[in-house]
Write an enzyme that holds these catalytic residues in place. Structure first.
Site, PDB file in Angstrom:
ATOM      1  N   ASP A   1      44.480  -8.322  40.630  1.00  0.00           N
ATOM      2  CA  ASP A   1      45.339  -8.273  39.429  1.00  0.00           C
ATOM      3  C   ASP A   1      45.607  -9.685  38.923  1.00  0.00           C
ATOM      4  OD1 ASP A   1      46.744  -8.606  41.809  1.00  0.00           O
ATOM      5  OD2 ASP A   1      48.454  -7.376  41.222  1.00  0.00           O
TER       6      ASP A   1
ATOM      7  N   TYR B   1      32.193   3.611  44.394  1.00  0.00           N
ATOM      8  CA  TYR B   1      31.110   4.216  43.613  1.00  0.00           C
ATOM      9  C   TYR B   1      30.251   5.137  44.484  1.00  0.00           C
ATOM     10  CZ  TYR B   1      31.414   1.398  39.318  1.00  0.00           C
ATOM     11  OH  TYR B   1      31.789   0.844  38.130  1.00  0.00           O
TER      12      TYR B   1
ATOM     13  N   ASP C   1      33.008  -4.519  38.413  1.00  0.00           N
ATOM     14  CA  ASP C   1      32.715  -3.815  37.162  1.00  0.00           C
ATOM     15  C   ASP C   1      33.758  -4.196  36.114  1.00  0.00           C
ATOM     16  OD1 ASP C   1      31.558  -1.872  35.403  1.00  0.00           O
ATOM     17  OD2 ASP C   1      33.236  -0.548  35.888  1.00  0.00           O
TER      18      ASP C   1
ATOM     19  N   ASP D   1      33.446  -7.150  32.706  1.00  0.00           N
ATOM     20  CA  ASP D   1      33.638  -6.850  31.282  1.00  0.00           C
ATOM     21  C   ASP D   1      34.642  -7.827  30.674  1.00  0.00           C
ATOM     22  OD1 ASP D   1      31.938  -4.629  31.383  1.00  0.00           O
ATOM     23  OD2 ASP D   1      33.258  -3.412  30.123  1.00  0.00           O
TER      24      ASP D   1
HETATM   25  C1  IPM Z   1      27.940  -1.525  34.556  1.00  0.00           C
HETATM   26  C2  IPM Z   1      28.254  -0.163  34.017  1.00  0.00           C
HETATM   27  C3  IPM Z   1      27.931   0.884  35.065  1.00  0.00           C
HETATM   28  C4  IPM Z   1      28.790   0.574  36.271  1.00  0.00           C
HETATM   29  C5  IPM Z   1      28.108   2.325  34.616  1.00  0.00           C
HETATM   30  C6  IPM Z   1      27.312   2.643  33.387  1.00  0.00           C
HETATM   31  C7  IPM Z   1      27.818   3.305  35.723  1.00  0.00           C
HETATM   32  O1  IPM Z   1      29.568  -0.101  33.576  1.00  0.00           O
HETATM   33  O2  IPM Z   1      26.771  -1.765  34.902  1.00  0.00           O
HETATM   34  O3  IPM Z   1      28.849  -2.343  34.615  1.00  0.00           O
HETATM   35  O4  IPM Z   1      29.970   0.975  36.313  1.00  0.00           O
HETATM   36  O5  IPM Z   1      28.293  -0.066  37.197  1.00  0.00           O
HETATM   37 MG    MG Z   2      30.594  -1.974  33.633  1.00  0.00          MG
END
Ligand code: IPM
Ligand code: MG
Length: 359
Positions: free
Chosen positions: A223, A142, A247, A251
């Site tokens: 993975d 990042y 990240d 999710d």
């Molecule tokens: C998160 C989001 C952010 C990230 C984006 C919006 C830049 O997906 O906080 O997980 O990738 O960190």
């Molecule tokens: Mg995210």
């Protein structure tokens, strides 16, 4: 206690979910006799429209001067074509970096009331889902160099992934300490079969583990981890991983608990000043419709009380109120199941009021 909170409403559903979190914080202030002052900072797409850049100095200053920062969400299709350095998401990255909040804590916990909303089979859910992802937040790909160039008639894009041992060590310590306070199990997730940065990651974690004899350290390739999270999430207690893997995995981890709309996060560095935000994005498709789930943001506010302001009781009061509202079968659209006649569909603002009223 008096506290100054910088608030970033942001874009999309950001302003709505933040309104509900503030509704709840106002109730906390009233009941527990605190004074919360809010300074609103304009960051993200809204700031691009108003100031021509996503994180103006004046707005960053408000965040750096506050006791903590509460953020809704930034970004949206409207700003998809702005130059990479001016994107709303860039504001978030710069803010994380400027605040020095390198440690992002993302809990994945199934609410018993929502077990039917998990896409996993009942027998997997019933084994329990309760783990935390400690994500490194201010390093890695990042924050490496990004470039796109043209060579021999074709476009070539590069993103550089770098980690220093210091960066790995400091996030490692947070993760080991988190595991000490929980079940004593830490899983370090990397891609050491391919990446140098991951091989260093793994080495540093093992060196550190000698100082934390009460924590059982294991390693897992990213993975495989993605697979294990859906196969048997009950095996995890604390996961520590680098920025981009964190990240993606967070999710995935949120989804198995029912809805990404329920998950809060805290980001901290070497001071008490933190950045608190739900892990979901700005959901432009439902913006302005009063449909979003404000619980992720409300629980982020609870984390702020607990971790930045040492207000344990107050944080617990919010968590209990959320629990009560779910017990009473109130659901926003993302966690509503049509076929279940006992459930009551409510809007974003109704959900906020229901929670505030139970404090
Ligand atoms: C998160 C989001 C952010 C990230 C984006 C919006 C830049 O997906 O906080 O997980 O990738 O960190
Ligand atoms: Mg995210």
């Amino acid at each position: 206690m008096k506290k100054n909170i910088a608030v970033i409403r942001g874009d999309g559903i950001g302003p709505q979910i933040i309104n509900e979190a503030i509704k709840v914080l106002k109730k906390i202030a009233e009941v527990f006799n605190h004074e919360f002052e809010y300074s609103f900072a304009c960051v993200g797409g809204e700031a691009i429209d108003k100031f021509g850049e996503p994180l103006p100095q004046s707005e960053l200053k408000k965040c750096l001067e506050a006791d903590s920062v509460l953020l809704g969400a930034v970004g949206g299709n409207k700003w998809n074509d702005v130059p990479p350095d001016k994107r709303p998401e860039k504001a978030l990255l710069k803010l994380r970096q400027a605040m020095g909040v390198y440690s992002n804590n993302r809990p994945a916990k199934i609410w018993r009331q929502l077990s039917d909303s998990s896409p996993l089979k009942k027998e997997i859910v019933d084994k329990g889902i309760d783990f935390i992802i400690v994500r490194e937040l201010t390093g890695g790909i990042y924050f490496g160099e990004h470039s796109t160039k043209e060579q021999n008639g074709q476009r070539i894009a590069t993103d550089i992934l770098t980690y220093s041992e210091k960066e790995i060590e400091r996030i490692g310590r947070i993760a080991f300490e988190t595991a000490q306070k929980r079940g004593g199990k830490l899983c370090s997730v990397e891609k050491s079969n391919v990446l140098d940065s991951s091989r260093l990651w793994k080495k540093v974690m093992h060196e550190l583990s000698k100082e934390y004899c009460d924590v059982e350290l294991s390693d897992m390739l990213v993975d495989n981890c993605a697979m294990q999270i859906v196969k048997d999430p009950s095996q995890f207690d604390v996961i520590v991983t680098e920025n981009m893997f964190g990240d993606i995995l967070s999710d995935e981890a949120s989804m198995i608990t029912g809805s990404i709309g329920m998950i809060p996060s805290s980001s901290l560095g070497s001071t008490k000043r933190g950045l608190y935000e739900p892990i979901h994005g700005s959901a432009p498709d439902i913006a302005g419709q009063n449909k979003a789930n404000p619980i992720g943001t409300i629980l982020s506010a609870a984390m702020m009380l607990k971790y930045s302001f040492n207000m344990e009781k107050e944080a617990e009061a919010i968590e209990k109120a959320v629990e009560a509202v779910l017990d009473e079968n109130y659901r926003t659209a993302d966690i509503f199941i049509k076929e279940n006649e006992e459930l009551k569909l409510v809007s974003c603002s109704e959900m906020g009021s229901l929670i505030a009223n139970r404090i």
